[in-house]
Design a protein around this motif. Structure first.
Motif, short mmCIF file in Angstrom:
data_model
loop_
_atom_site.label_atom_id
_atom_site.label_comp_id
_atom_site.label_asym_id
_atom_site.label_seq_id
_atom_site.Cartn_x
_atom_site.Cartn_y
_atom_site.Cartn_z
N ALA A 78 20.86 35.78 -48.01
CA ALA A 78 21.48 34.39 -47.87
C ALA A 78 23.07 34.70 -48.09
N VAL A 79 23.82 34.20 -47.21
CA VAL A 79 25.29 33.90 -47.33
C VAL A 79 25.40 32.42 -48.00
N ILE A 80 26.12 32.54 -49.09
CA ILE A 80 26.19 31.10 -49.68
C ILE A 80 27.84 30.84 -50.29
N GLY A 81 28.23 29.62 -49.74
CA GLY A 81 29.55 29.29 -49.78
C GLY A 81 29.87 27.81 -50.30
N TYR A 99 28.12 39.37 -41.70
CA TYR A 99 28.69 38.17 -41.64
C TYR A 99 29.50 37.77 -42.64
N HIS A 100 29.22 38.09 -43.97
CA HIS A 100 29.92 37.84 -45.12
C HIS A 100 31.30 38.46 -45.06
N GLN A 101 31.55 39.73 -44.83
CA GLN A 101 32.58 40.61 -44.53
C GLN A 101 33.36 39.92 -43.28
N ALA A 102 32.79 39.91 -42.34
CA ALA A 102 33.52 39.27 -40.96
C ALA A 102 34.42 38.04 -41.21
N MET A 103 33.66 37.12 -41.92
CA MET A 103 34.51 35.99 -42.26
C MET A 103 35.57 36.11 -43.22
N LEU A 104 35.59 37.21 -44.21
CA LEU A 104 36.58 37.34 -44.98
C LEU A 104 37.72 38.08 -44.35
N ASP A 105 37.23 39.17 -43.50
CA ASP A 105 38.40 39.85 -42.68
C ASP A 105 39.20 38.69 -41.58
N GLN A 106 38.54 37.62 -41.02
CA GLN A 106 38.75 36.60 -40.27
C GLN A 106 40.11 35.61 -41.00
N VAL A 157 37.39 32.12 -45.13
CA VAL A 157 36.96 31.83 -46.19
C VAL A 157 37.79 30.89 -47.01
N ASP A 158 39.20 31.18 -47.15
CA ASP A 158 40.15 30.59 -47.79
C ASP A 158 41.18 30.17 -46.82
N ARG A 159 41.59 28.76 -46.76
CA ARG A 159 42.50 28.25 -45.82
C ARG A 159 43.25 27.34 -46.67
N PRO A 160 44.48 26.92 -46.10
CA PRO A 160 45.49 25.73 -46.72
C PRO A 160 44.51 24.45 -46.86
N GLY A 161 44.33 23.94 -47.98
CA GLY A 161 43.56 22.85 -48.14
C GLY A 161 42.03 23.09 -48.25
N ILE A 162 41.73 23.88 -48.20
CA ILE A 162 40.16 24.46 -48.35
C ILE A 162 40.05 25.68 -49.24
N ARG A 163 39.90 25.49 -50.89
CA ARG A 163 39.83 26.61 -51.67
C ARG A 163 38.25 27.01 -51.69
N ASN A 164 38.07 28.19 -51.60
CA ASN A 164 36.82 28.71 -51.92
C ASN A 164 36.56 28.99 -53.23
N ILE A 165 35.37 28.61 -53.68
CA ILE A 165 34.83 28.60 -55.00
C ILE A 165 33.59 29.85 -54.99
N VAL A 166 32.89 29.74 -54.16
CA VAL A 166 31.84 30.54 -54.32
C VAL A 166 31.75 31.28 -52.79
#
Length: 104
Positions: A3-6, A59-66, A69-78
């Protein structure tokens, strides 16, 4: 399975617009290699299950590369990849090879 967990902390001013995108976000994952199941909550939690570790990590790495995961107003915790320890399904169960077994 893997699983990829966010988990995200979302700015209250953005949450409604993101909620409007949930169906599109969810349905866009179906054709991904190894994708088995996904759940997205309306308050910033997500779990996507993949048939194997390789596809989950890709998938996990692709989202990091793009930068998704972290965007203005959207802070990633996990943002993590983990082996799935158990599964519950009223239509049966799926083994590590991805073979579905109907209830007995």
């Amino acid at each position: 399975m893997w699983a990829v967990i966010g988990v995200w902390d979302i700015d209250p001013d953005l949450i409604e617009s993101l909620r409007d995108q949930l169906s599109l976000m969810a349905s866009s994952k179906i054709p991904l290699p190894g994708f088995v199941h996904g759940t997205w909550t309306r308050d910033g939690h997500m779990i996507q299950v993949y048939a194997d570790e390789t596809n989950a990590r890709q998938y996990h790495q692709a989202m990091l590369d793009q930068g998704a995961v972290d965007r203005p107003g959207i802070r990633n915790i996990v943002w993590a990849v983990s082996e799935v320890g158990a599964e519950s399904d009223t239509t049966g169960w799926t083994d590590r090879t991805g073979t579905h077994h109907p209830p007995t």
